[in-house]
Design a protein around this motif. Structure first.
Motif, PDB file in Angstrom:
ATOM      1  N   GLY A  53       1.238  -1.122  -0.060  1.00  0.00           N
ATOM      2  CA  GLY A  53       0.347  -0.022  -0.050  1.00  0.00           C
ATOM      3  C   GLY A  53       0.772   1.530  -0.151  1.00  0.00           C
ATOM      4  O   GLY A  53       0.051   2.539   0.369  1.00  0.00           O
ATOM      5  N   LYS A  54       2.150   1.677  -0.424  1.00  0.00           N
ATOM      6  CA  LYS A  54       3.027   1.992  -0.120  1.00  0.00           C
ATOM      7  C   LYS A  54       3.942   2.466  -1.761  1.00  0.00           C
ATOM      8  O   LYS A  54       4.143   1.218  -2.710  1.00  0.00           O
ATOM      9  CB  LYS A  54       4.155   2.234   0.992  1.00  0.00           C
ATOM     10  CG  LYS A  54       3.262   1.893   2.232  1.00  0.00           C
ATOM     11  CD  LYS A  54       4.228   1.584   3.020  1.00  0.00           C
ATOM     12  CE  LYS A  54       3.370   1.866   4.897  1.00  0.00           C
ATOM     13  NZ  LYS A  54       4.560   1.018   5.609  1.00  0.00           N
ATOM     14  N   ILE A  55       3.992   3.739  -1.938  1.00  0.00           N
ATOM     15  CA  ILE A  55       4.465   4.025  -3.364  1.00  0.00           C
ATOM     16  C   ILE A  55       6.461   4.131  -3.202  1.00  0.00           C
ATOM     17  O   ILE A  55       6.734   5.104  -1.865  1.00  0.00           O
ATOM     18  CB  ILE A  55       4.406   5.264  -4.360  1.00  0.00           C
ATOM     19  CG1 ILE A  55       2.903   4.757  -4.187  1.00  0.00           C
ATOM     20  CG2 ILE A  55       5.013   5.509  -5.412  1.00  0.00           C
ATOM     21  CD1 ILE A  55       2.590   6.451  -4.499  1.00  0.00           C
ATOM     22  N   TRP A  56       7.548   3.018  -3.706  1.00  0.00           N
ATOM     23  CA  TRP A  56       8.193   3.043  -3.001  1.00  0.00           C
ATOM     24  C   TRP A  56       9.534   4.112  -4.233  1.00  0.00           C
ATOM     25  O   TRP A  56      10.739   3.678  -3.401  1.00  0.00           O
ATOM     26  CB  TRP A  56       8.184   1.466  -2.848  1.00  0.00           C
ATOM     27  CG  TRP A  56       7.638   0.378  -2.312  1.00  0.00           C
ATOM     28  CD1 TRP A  56       6.805   0.005  -1.704  1.00  0.00           C
ATOM     29  CD2 TRP A  56       8.434   0.973  -0.691  1.00  0.00           C
ATOM     30  NE1 TRP A  56       6.315  -0.150  -0.388  1.00  0.00           N
ATOM     31  CE2 TRP A  56       7.375   0.677   0.548  1.00  0.00           C
ATOM     32  CE3 TRP A  56       9.505   1.872   0.786  1.00  0.00           C
ATOM     33  CZ2 TRP A  56       6.769   0.146   1.834  1.00  0.00           C
ATOM     34  CZ3 TRP A  56       9.526   1.337   2.048  1.00  0.00           C
ATOM     35  CH2 TRP A  56       8.118   1.017   2.019  1.00  0.00           C
ATOM     36  N   GLY A  57       9.404   3.578  -4.837  1.00  0.00           N
ATOM     37  CA  GLY A  57      10.134   4.145  -6.158  1.00  0.00           C
ATOM     38  C   GLY A  57       9.554   4.938  -7.441  1.00  0.00           C
ATOM     39  O   GLY A  57       8.426   4.710  -7.795  1.00  0.00           O
ATOM     40  N   ALA A  58      10.780   4.948  -8.303  1.00  0.00           N
ATOM     41  CA  ALA A  58      10.350   5.793  -9.830  1.00  0.00           C
ATOM     42  C   ALA A  58      10.124   4.614 -10.649  1.00  0.00           C
ATOM     43  O   ALA A  58      10.689   4.029 -10.890  1.00  0.00           O
ATOM     44  CB  ALA A  58      11.270   6.513  -9.927  1.00  0.00           C
ATOM     45  N   PRO A  59       9.169   4.717 -11.911  1.00  0.00           N
ATOM     46  CA  PRO A  59       8.864   3.640 -12.413  1.00  0.00           C
ATOM     47  C   PRO A  59      10.033   3.238 -13.803  1.00  0.00           C
ATOM     48  O   PRO A  59      10.333   4.347 -14.060  1.00  0.00           O
ATOM     49  CB  PRO A  59       7.570   3.319 -12.889  1.00  0.00           C
ATOM     50  CG  PRO A  59       6.860   4.135 -12.450  1.00  0.00           C
ATOM     51  CD  PRO A  59       8.006   5.731 -11.231  1.00  0.00           C
ATOM     52  N   SER A  60      10.642   2.280 -14.146  1.00  0.00           N
ATOM     53  CA  SER A  60      10.900   2.332 -15.252  1.00  0.00           C
ATOM     54  C   SER A  60      10.002   2.016 -16.615  1.00  0.00           C
ATOM     55  O   SER A  60       9.630   0.705 -16.822  1.00  0.00           O
ATOM     56  CB  SER A  60      12.220   1.163 -15.852  1.00  0.00           C
ATOM     57  OG  SER A  60      13.258   0.921 -14.616  1.00  0.00           O
ATOM     58  N   PRO A  61       9.108   3.175 -17.532  1.00  0.00           N
ATOM     59  CA  PRO A  61       7.879   2.771 -18.076  1.00  0.00           C
ATOM     60  C   PRO A  61       9.148   1.875 -19.178  1.00  0.00           C
ATOM     61  O   PRO A  61       9.717   1.747 -19.350  1.00  0.00           O
ATOM     62  CB  PRO A  61       8.190   4.006 -18.041  1.00  0.00           C
ATOM     63  CG  PRO A  61       8.325   4.665 -17.375  1.00  0.00           C
ATOM     64  CD  PRO A  61       9.206   4.308 -16.723  1.00  0.00           C
TER      65      PRO A  61
END
Length: 547
Positions: A201-209
């Motif tokens: 339920g938490k955002i942990w990082g910047a995606p690699s689209p």
């Protein structure tokens, strides 16, 4: 990502990346009190999607995953970052590269220039393919965590939830909803890009689209011309065409059977990894009748002699296709069909097979995960975490910006020059100093994919963009989503690598005739108590929590 090995990307649709092993995080997982055996993603507000509008594409993207198309290279590049993101400190990133390593720091002028432009002393721990899980675990076990850590969801790295909770910064408050607008290049990413980075339920990082589109068959049009092109309306027509183009020193299909079944299963309407039934239960895609029908059809293709009689893990299939020995290969996405065929033969415009209807079901196209991972940030002071997010925001600069050109190509005149069409091209120095480092940085995070004429070789670059854009438009209505994306299962990281490897081996053995088709159903019955049911139940619980 540029240069990612063929085997790694192809196997993402049916298994973990080739060669990946279930690698524990050793001592970095925290105490038993930190462990959550059923780590499930609960409700979280994903970052607001704010498309980057300072560069207008010729062909518009959409929220369903259709790529932006650029028919020429922008004549005027824009600035996407107003100031240097760094604070002068050392920043270490752990990531994976998909091409030859760059010259090391200290003998690489571009590396020094990049550090100055970003306002940091950049260190990079660059893993390779295969072997990244081992590099990741060894780095974590050393207990000197890098500031930025790329975490792939499909290479068998275990106990990710525990690592995140114990060692990484919770970015939810900084990125959820409108908060992401403080980092405009990260806000340029769609909701589908963020889901993999949500755990507990938490955002942990910047995606690699990564492009929304998944595996497709791509073919050599010169070979398929006599059969009316690489297209079909039914399995029977496809088999007939394969027979027609096979002969002399040409075979219709490459011999990587597991990828053939993966693509053909879309024609039979197989789900994208998991099927969510009306009662909320899940069925794994390889358990389904649709997948079994595709496997049975692949056996027919094999008996018809249309597969190239070579190594089922052959590494040079794309080259053989360009040379005319193989008619069609499986590619990770439609764009790769055209870029790769142009690389091997600039005058060869690879065709894409649109899924045909088989078995009475409407064809589906399995949407990719949306990312190849995300980059987490080591627990630090609030100020440092925000600074590291600024660094990731810089790396995610969109196409048509000064930052993106510099990141990818370096310094004009030293690392790249513009060709006759105005597209950047590496010099010898750029190949040795920039390409490998950019490969690693763009794995950590990158702007959403686009179709750019500069991505293609040959004399028909703009037409290549139009053609692949048209293919994407045809695939959009067929898109099938994976219902488990954005949900986490410890059992999946523990058991999936072994299960998928065993399943892929059995597919290859069955198609090759070394084992009987009757063994397929019993294989899945055997795997239910060994981890499949545990994965299923953990995902079901996570999805129900979000309902």
């Amino acid at each position: 990502m540029p240069g990612m090995s063929r085997r790694s990307f192809l196997n993402l649709s049916t298994a973990v990346a080739a060669g990946a092993v279930a690698t524990p995080l050793l001592t970095a997982c925290g105490s038993a009190a930190n462990k959550k055996t059923e780590a499930a993603s609960s409700k979280v507000k994903l970052p607001t999607y704010v498309p980057f509008d300072k560069v207008k594409p010729d062909l518009a993207p959409n929220a369903q995953g259709l790529s932006a198309g650029f028919l020429t290279y922008p004549k005027t590049l824009v600035q996407s970052v107003s100031k240097k993101p760094g604070d002068g400190s050392k920043v270490t990133v752990l990531t994976e590269m998909w091409t030859a390593p760059p010259k090391p720091k200290g003998s690489n002028a571009y590396w020094d220039t990049l550090s100055k432009e970003m306002g940091i002393e950049l260190n990079a721990i660059l893993g390779s393919d295969p072997g990244y899980p081992d590099k990741f675990s060894a780095t974590i076990a050393a207990n000197d965590l890098p500031d930025l850590m790329w975490i792939p969801p499909n290479q068998g790295i275990q106990h990710v939830a525990q690592l995140l909770e114990a060692k990484c910064a919770d970015l939810t408050e900084l990125l959820s909803g409108d908060a992401v607008k403080a980092y405009p290049n990260l806000a340029n990413m769609q909701p589908a890009h963020w889901k993999t980075a949500v755990v507990n339920g938490k955002i942990w990082g910047a995606p690699s689209p990564y492009p929304a589109f998944g595996q497709v068959y791509g073919g050599n049009p010169r070979i398929w011309e006599k059969a009316g092109g690489l297209s079909a309306a039914s399995p029977e027509e496809f088999l007939s065409k394969c027979k027609e183009v096979t002969g002399a020193k040409t075979w219709a299909l490459e011999p990587i059977y597991v990828n053939a079944v993966s693509v053909l299963s879309q024609c039979y309407g197989a789900p994208n990894k998991w099927l969510q039934n009306k009662d909320g239960s899940l069925t794994f895609w390889m358990e389904t009748d649709e997948y079994a029908e595709a496997l049975s059809f692949a056996i027919k293709l094999k008996k018809a002699g249309v597969f190239y009689p070579g190594d089922p893990e052959m590494a040079d299939a794309y080259i053989k296709m360009a040379q005319g020995t193989i008619g069609a290969c499986v590619y990770p996405n439609p764009k790769a069909v055209r870029t790769d065929t142009r690389t091997n033969d600039p005058e060869l415009a690879g065709q894409v097979l649109i899924p045909f209807s088989a078995g009475g079901s409407a064809p589906k196209h399995a949407r990719h995960l949306g990312t190849i991972g995300y980059t987490a940030i080591k627990k630090s002071s609030p100020e440092r975490v925000k600074m590291l997010l600024e660094v990731l925001n810089y790396i995610a600069a969109p196409y048509g910006t000064k930052e993106q050109e510099f990141l990818k190509f370096g310094v004009e005149g030293e690392d790249f020059t513009y060709d006759g069409n105005g597209y950047p091209k590496y010099t010898k120095t750029g190949k040795s100093e920039v390409e490998g480092l950019y490969s690693g940085l763009s794995t950590a995070t990158v702007a959403p994919a686009s179709l750019s004429a500069s991505d293609f070789q040959g004399s028909a670059q703009a037409q290549d963009v139009r053609d692949i854009y048209a293919v994407e438009q045809k695939l959009i209505p067929m898109i099938a989503l994976n219902p488990t994306i954005g949900h986490y299962s410890d059992a999946n990281t523990e058991h999936y690598p072994k299960m998928s490897t065993d399943a892929n081996d059995l597919v290859n053995d069955i198609v090759a005739g070394r084992k009987n088709f009757s063994e397929w159903k019993s294989f899945w019955s055997d795997w239910k108590p060994k981890g499949l049911d545990q994965m299923r139940h953990e995902y079901e619980k996570a999805i129900a929590t979000d309902a």
